[in-house]
Scaffold this motif. Structure first.
Motif, mmCIF file in Angstrom:
data_model
loop_
_atom_site.group_PDB
_atom_site.id
_atom_site.type_symbol
_atom_site.label_atom_id
_atom_site.label_comp_id
_atom_site.label_asym_id
_atom_site.label_seq_id
_atom_site.Cartn_x
_atom_site.Cartn_y
_atom_site.Cartn_z
ATOM 1 N N LYS A 256 0.826 -1.216 0.000
ATOM 2 C CA LYS A 256 0.000 0.000 0.000
ATOM 3 C C LYS A 256 0.859 1.265 0.000
ATOM 4 O O LYS A 256 1.959 1.283 0.529
ATOM 5 N N ASN B 270 -10.799 2.230 1.627
ATOM 6 C CA ASN B 270 -9.355 2.512 1.674
ATOM 7 C C ASN B 270 -9.022 3.622 2.675
ATOM 8 O O ASN B 270 -8.066 4.375 2.495
ATOM 9 N N VAL C 76 -3.960 4.197 0.455
ATOM 10 C CA VAL C 76 -4.822 4.107 1.619
ATOM 11 C C VAL C 76 -4.600 5.334 2.495
ATOM 12 O O VAL C 76 -3.469 5.788 2.678
#
Length: 389
Positions: free
Chosen positions: A207, A264, A240
């Motif tokens: 991420k 997210n 995110v």
């Protein structure tokens, strides 16, 4: 010279940007041999301070809405017994209590009021989301005016606020002192390696982390940031947003995320101040999405220096108090515009070289913003206001 520091409803055992400012200020002031410092604050003793300063505590209720009344009831006697040369009040609530006590007791104690925000601006914005803010709005505005007009001196966070108060309330410039925000260079001065353990705990493998830390309120533009993330997701499905903090808009934010089925965004809640650096370490981009208001156009955000210290790139609202600190070491965007915030985040996610340049440049800025510098400014204010007594 004896100076009593009075926090009113502010509990120094709590962890926030405001309590950090006050505690760091106290640490600097106790180093001056010609100052005798006494602290009067609600019960909830700050472990860092209890052995460093004369510490007088008073009762506080569990519910925050009753703290002002409780402070009036339980702290005024403590103030009268302190017999100080200067009573340095942190915030409008503390200052208003001290000023009324001066009037009732016919005392002539010097009241130096430390102004952290503009109630008129905060109430205007928060009233859109909170019934309680609507009810208390007029009283908060009256109290602010009372404090500004009646205090012997004022300490503010920026030259912009000083100029605003001179023009708005027609008061002398000599009555207002500037003590800007600072940063603990021992804590934030060195780069902090990525916290792998936290990365794993939050399940962030693969991420790209966008981070906001601080108060969740309308003034801080958290809803606009969430809307920006909806746009960012169309270009970076690995992005995110982590929100660290609490505040009056948290419920609204949670409902919006649920309604839009956004998956997210991670709301971590409030964490101890010493843990903030761990979150900085795992971030790819840090965001300051403040909306445009009298408050945000006058007062700098404490998170600006903390963000700069991380060596990470920043997207920030183009507001003068922020610009004066970050200069050209951040992506500056139109306040309150989710598309502009999203464009800034996307630009940094797409350009690693730019991100690196901005991060390194920001790290250099903080060296001129130590708490010792803030302490010297306040010490000079004491000296000036006392000699003009």
């Amino acid at each position: 010279m004896k100076v009593t520091l009075y926090t009113g409803t502010i509990d120094l055992s709590e962890d926030s940007a405001l309590t950090t400012y006050i505690k760091e200020t106290i640490r600097c002031l106790i180093d001056y041999d010609d100052l005798k410092i006494c602290l009067i604050a609600p019960y909830g003793i700050s472990k860092e301070l209890k052995d460093l300063v004369e510490y007088i505590v008073y009762k506080k209720p569990k519910k925050k809405r009753f703290r002002y009344i409780s402070a009036i009831t339980h702290s005024t006697q403590k103030i009268n017994l302190s017999k100080c040369d200067i009573l340095h009040c942190f915030g409008n609530e503390a200052a208003s209590i001290a000023l009324i006590n001066n009037m009732v007791k016919r005392k002539n104690c010097i009241i130096l009021s430390h102004i952290f925000g503009l109630s008129s601006s905060e109430s205007e914005v928060h009233a859109k989301y909170s019934l309680e803010s609507k009810v208390t709005k007029k009283f908060n505005i009256w109290r602010e005016k009372f404090v500004i007009k009646r205090s012997h001196g004022l300490i503010v966070l920026s030259e912009q606020t000083k100029n605003y108060l001179i023009e708005m309330y027609n008061i002398s410039a000599s009555k207002i002192y500037v003590a800007p925000i600072g940063i603990n260079l021992e804590v934030f001065g060195e780069l902090f390696n990525e916290d792998i353990k936290l990365h794993e705990e939050l399940k962030l493998e693969g991420k790209r982390v966008i981070l906001y830390t601080g108060w969740i309120s309308a003034l801080h533009g958290v809803l606009e940031l969430i809307k920006a993330m909806e746009i960012v997701s169309d270009f970076h499905d690995d992005a995110v947003l982590i929100i660290v903090g609490d505040g009056p808009l948290k419920g609204t934010v949670e409902r919006y995320i649920q309604k839009k089925n956004i998956n997210n965004i991670l709301l971590v809640g409030q964490v101890p101040f010493k843990e903030i650096r761990r979150y900085h370490s795992i971030a790819d981009v840090l965001v300051i999405p403040h909306i445009k208001s009298a408050q945000t156009e006058l007062n700098p955000s404490t998170k600006v220096l903390e963000y700069l210290s991380s060596g990470k790139p920043i997207v920030a609202s183009n507001l003068k108090p922020i610009v004066d600190i970050v200069k050209n070491h951040a992506i500056l965007v139109e306040p309150g515009n989710p598309q502009a915030i999203a464009d800034g985040i996307i630009q940094l996610l797409d350009d690693k070289e730019l991100s690196s340049i901005l991060g390194k440049g920001g790290k250099e800025i903080i060296q001129n913003n130590s708490w010792q510098k803030v302490g010297r400014s306040i010490k000079e204010a004491y000296k000036d206001i006392y000699t003009r007594k």
